[in-house]
Design a protein around this motif. Sequence first.
Motif, PDB file in Angstrom:
ATOM      1  N   VAL A  34     162.323  26.484  85.183  1.00  0.00           N
ATOM      2  CA  VAL A  34     160.954  26.879  85.496  1.00  0.00           C
ATOM      3  C   VAL A  34     160.398  25.828  86.449  1.00  0.00           C
ATOM      4  O   VAL A  34     160.322  24.643  86.100  1.00  0.00           O
ATOM      5  N   ALA A  35     160.045  26.252  87.650  1.00  0.00           N
ATOM      6  CA  ALA A  35     159.588  25.334  88.693  1.00  0.00           C
ATOM      7  C   ALA A  35     158.070  25.399  88.816  1.00  0.00           C
ATOM      8  O   ALA A  35     157.495  26.492  88.798  1.00  0.00           O
ATOM      9  N   PRO A  36     157.401  24.245  88.959  1.00  0.00           N
ATOM     10  CA  PRO A  36     155.938  24.233  89.025  1.00  0.00           C
ATOM     11  C   PRO A  36     155.350  24.474  90.413  1.00  0.00           C
ATOM     12  O   PRO A  36     154.136  24.560  90.566  1.00  0.00           O
ATOM     13  N   ASN A  37     156.192  24.543  91.430  1.00  0.00           N
ATOM     14  CA  ASN A  37     155.688  24.767  92.793  1.00  0.00           C
ATOM     15  C   ASN A  37     156.818  25.303  93.656  1.00  0.00           C
ATOM     16  O   ASN A  37     157.975  25.396  93.216  1.00  0.00           O
ATOM     17  N   GLY A  38     156.471  25.634  94.910  1.00  0.00           N
ATOM     18  CA  GLY A  38     157.453  26.242  95.797  1.00  0.00           C
ATOM     19  C   GLY A  38     158.604  25.327  96.158  1.00  0.00           C
ATOM     20  O   GLY A  38     159.755  25.756  96.222  1.00  0.00           O
ATOM     21  N   LEU A  39     158.309  24.047  96.418  1.00  0.00           N
ATOM     22  CA  LEU A  39     159.368  23.107  96.775  1.00  0.00           C
ATOM     23  C   LEU A  39     160.372  22.959  95.636  1.00  0.00           C
ATOM     24  O   LEU A  39     161.590  22.949  95.852  1.00  0.00           O
ATOM     25  N   ALA A  40     159.845  22.868  94.414  1.00  0.00           N
ATOM     26  CA  ALA A  40     160.731  22.766  93.253  1.00  0.00           C
ATOM     27  C   ALA A  40     161.515  24.057  93.056  1.00  0.00           C
ATOM     28  O   ALA A  40     162.674  24.027  92.610  1.00  0.00           O
ATOM     29  N   ALA A  41     160.911  25.194  93.385  1.00  0.00           N
ATOM     30  CA  ALA A  41     161.613  26.474  93.260  1.00  0.00           C
ATOM     31  C   ALA A  41     162.844  26.508  94.165  1.00  0.00           C
ATOM     32  O   ALA A  41     163.912  26.981  93.770  1.00  0.00           O
ATOM     33  N   VAL A  42     162.680  26.001  95.390  1.00  0.00           N
ATOM     34  CA  VAL A  42     163.817  25.956  96.315  1.00  0.00           C
ATOM     35  C   VAL A  42     164.896  25.010  95.782  1.00  0.00           C
ATOM     36  O   VAL A  42     166.087  25.336  95.771  1.00  0.00           O
ATOM     37  N   GLN A  43     164.481  23.845  95.307  1.00  0.00           N
ATOM     38  CA  GLN A  43     165.438  22.872  94.781  1.00  0.00           C
ATOM     39  C   GLN A  43     166.184  23.427  93.572  1.00  0.00           C
ATOM     40  O   GLN A  43     167.420  23.328  93.488  1.00  0.00           O
ATOM     41  N   GLN A  44     165.454  24.027  92.637  1.00  0.00           N
ATOM     42  CA  GLN A  44     166.088  24.578  91.443  1.00  0.00           C
ATOM     43  C   GLN A  44     166.956  25.788  91.786  1.00  0.00           C
ATOM     44  O   GLN A  44     168.027  25.988  91.206  1.00  0.00           O
ATOM     45  N   GLY A  45     166.484  26.593  92.725  1.00  0.00           N
ATOM     46  CA  GLY A  45     167.264  27.753  93.128  1.00  0.00           C
ATOM     47  C   GLY A  45     168.604  27.359  93.726  1.00  0.00           C
ATOM     48  O   GLY A  45     169.645  27.920  93.391  1.00  0.00           O
ATOM     49  N   LEU A  46     168.579  26.377  94.635  1.00  0.00           N
ATOM     50  CA  LEU A  46     169.825  25.935  95.268  1.00  0.00           C
ATOM     51  C   LEU A  46     170.727  25.217  94.272  1.00  0.00           C
ATOM     52  O   LEU A  46     171.961  25.281  94.402  1.00  0.00           O
ATOM     53  N   ALA A  47     170.138  24.556  93.282  1.00  0.00           N
ATOM     54  CA  ALA A  47     170.940  23.836  92.288  1.00  0.00           C
ATOM     55  C   ALA A  47     171.614  24.801  91.318  1.00  0.00           C
ATOM     56  O   ALA A  47     172.788  24.624  90.966  1.00  0.00           O
ATOM     57  N   HIS A  48     170.885  25.842  90.889  1.00  0.00           N
ATOM     58  CA  HIS A  48     171.413  26.743  89.859  1.00  0.00           C
ATOM     59  C   HIS A  48     172.014  28.034  90.420  1.00  0.00           C
ATOM     60  O   HIS A  48     172.773  28.701  89.706  1.00  0.00           O
ATOM     61  N   ARG A  49     171.646  28.399  91.634  1.00  0.00           N
ATOM     62  CA  ARG A  49     172.104  29.651  92.255  1.00  0.00           C
ATOM     63  C   ARG A  49     171.933  30.842  91.307  1.00  0.00           C
ATOM     64  O   ARG A  49     172.907  31.513  90.935  1.00  0.00           O
ATOM     65  N   PRO A  50     170.710  31.121  90.885  1.00  0.00           N
ATOM     66  CA  PRO A  50     170.494  32.207  89.924  1.00  0.00           C
ATOM     67  C   PRO A  50     170.688  33.577  90.559  1.00  0.00           C
ATOM     68  O   PRO A  50     170.697  33.730  91.782  1.00  0.00           O
ATOM     69  N   ASP A  51     170.794  34.584  89.707  1.00  0.00           N
ATOM     70  CA  ASP A  51     170.868  35.964  90.186  1.00  0.00           C
ATOM     71  C   ASP A  51     169.500  36.468  90.624  1.00  0.00           C
ATOM     72  O   ASP A  51     169.399  37.342  91.496  1.00  0.00           O
ATOM     73  N   ILE A  52     168.443  35.917  90.009  1.00  0.00           N
ATOM     74  CA  ILE A  52     167.084  36.418  90.230  1.00  0.00           C
ATOM     75  C   ILE A  52     166.126  35.236  90.339  1.00  0.00           C
ATOM     76  O   ILE A  52     166.291  34.229  89.640  1.00  0.00           O
ATOM     77  N   VAL A  53     165.122  35.361  91.204  1.00  0.00           N
ATOM     78  CA  VAL A  53     164.022  34.391  91.226  1.00  0.00           C
ATOM     79  C   VAL A  53     162.703  35.151  91.120  1.00  0.00           C
ATOM     80  O   VAL A  53     162.502  36.175  91.777  1.00  0.00           O
ATOM     81  N   PHE A  54     161.826  34.644  90.252  1.00  0.00           N
ATOM     82  CA  PHE A  54     160.465  35.151  90.131  1.00  0.00           C
ATOM     83  C   PHE A  54     159.559  34.122  90.806  1.00  0.00           C
ATOM     84  O   PHE A  54     159.482  32.975  90.354  1.00  0.00           O
ATOM     85  N   LEU A  55     158.878  34.506  91.871  1.00  0.00           N
ATOM     86  CA  LEU A  55     158.098  33.564  92.665  1.00  0.00           C
ATOM     87  C   LEU A  55     156.619  33.914  92.636  1.00  0.00           C
ATOM     88  O   LEU A  55     156.224  35.013  93.062  1.00  0.00           O
ATOM     89  N   ASP A  56     155.812  32.994  92.120  1.00  0.00           N
ATOM     90  CA  ASP A  56     154.371  33.143  92.244  1.00  0.00           C
ATOM     91  C   ASP A  56     154.018  33.049  93.727  1.00  0.00           C
ATOM     92  O   ASP A  56     154.525  32.186  94.453  1.00  0.00           O
ATOM     93  N   VAL A  57     153.173  33.941  94.206  1.00  0.00           N
ATOM     94  CA  VAL A  57     152.850  33.966  95.632  1.00  0.00           C
ATOM     95  C   VAL A  57     152.033  32.747  96.033  1.00  0.00           C
ATOM     96  O   VAL A  57     152.310  32.108  97.053  1.00  0.00           O
TER      97      VAL A  57
END
Length: 264
Positions: A34-57
Amino acid sequence: MNPTAVIAEDEPLLAASLQSELRTLWPELEVVAVAPNGLAAVQQGLAHRPDIVFLDVRMPGQSGLEAAQALAEEWPGDTPLPLTVFVTAYDEYALKAFDLAAVDYVLKPVRADRLALTCSRLKDALARRHAGETGHDDTSLAQLRALLASAGAAPAAKLAVIQASAGNTIHMVRIDDVLYFEAADKYVRLVTAEREHLIRMSLRELLPQLDTQRFWQVHRGTVVRADAIATATRDEAGKLTLSLRGHADRLPVSRLYSHLFKAM
């Protein structure tokens, strides 16, 4: 293996609520971060390579749309792009953009019945992907490009001259002389054949003032004058690099914009 997801939401209670609803509706889905902001979302996404991302706009620092763009550009080529769902408060303009791009979204506060529909769509998409159907990445990139275009700033008068200040001097730079623009924090680096300038505006603010037939965005941080491009070269990994007429700089092209360079 169970499907995985990353949630990006800057409000902890809303993030916890979404995670709880997903646990009820789709017990097999594993939320790996669970990422608290967009930058962390990118970092966590690239680290975990999930099937799905839910992004707060709307998130501090980097919006969900900017995070989706960054993920698409930096995602490794040997892994399918994640399916993306945007989470947003009601905004008629934003919802119209999502609809035009055929991108899935859920509204805040998240309703269980609407989230259940999204989960069903995601399961179907993952099933088709696992069955070996191709073209999903191309579709995702096309949807993101459409979303970026429709959710951009309102059209503005096109620039003919740019005023670039340096100390006490203001340089009047003709738009025809610009080779490319490059994002530089809160500024934009403007490069001509002779020199470069910094202008005090963001690339997001500049883009609506450029003629998109003449200036092509080739990366989330780079816009190049199309007729200044000499060659587009693809390496063994499939990455494109541009060379310019009369200038030594080389500009990388992200996967999101590689469709611009196809042999005729």
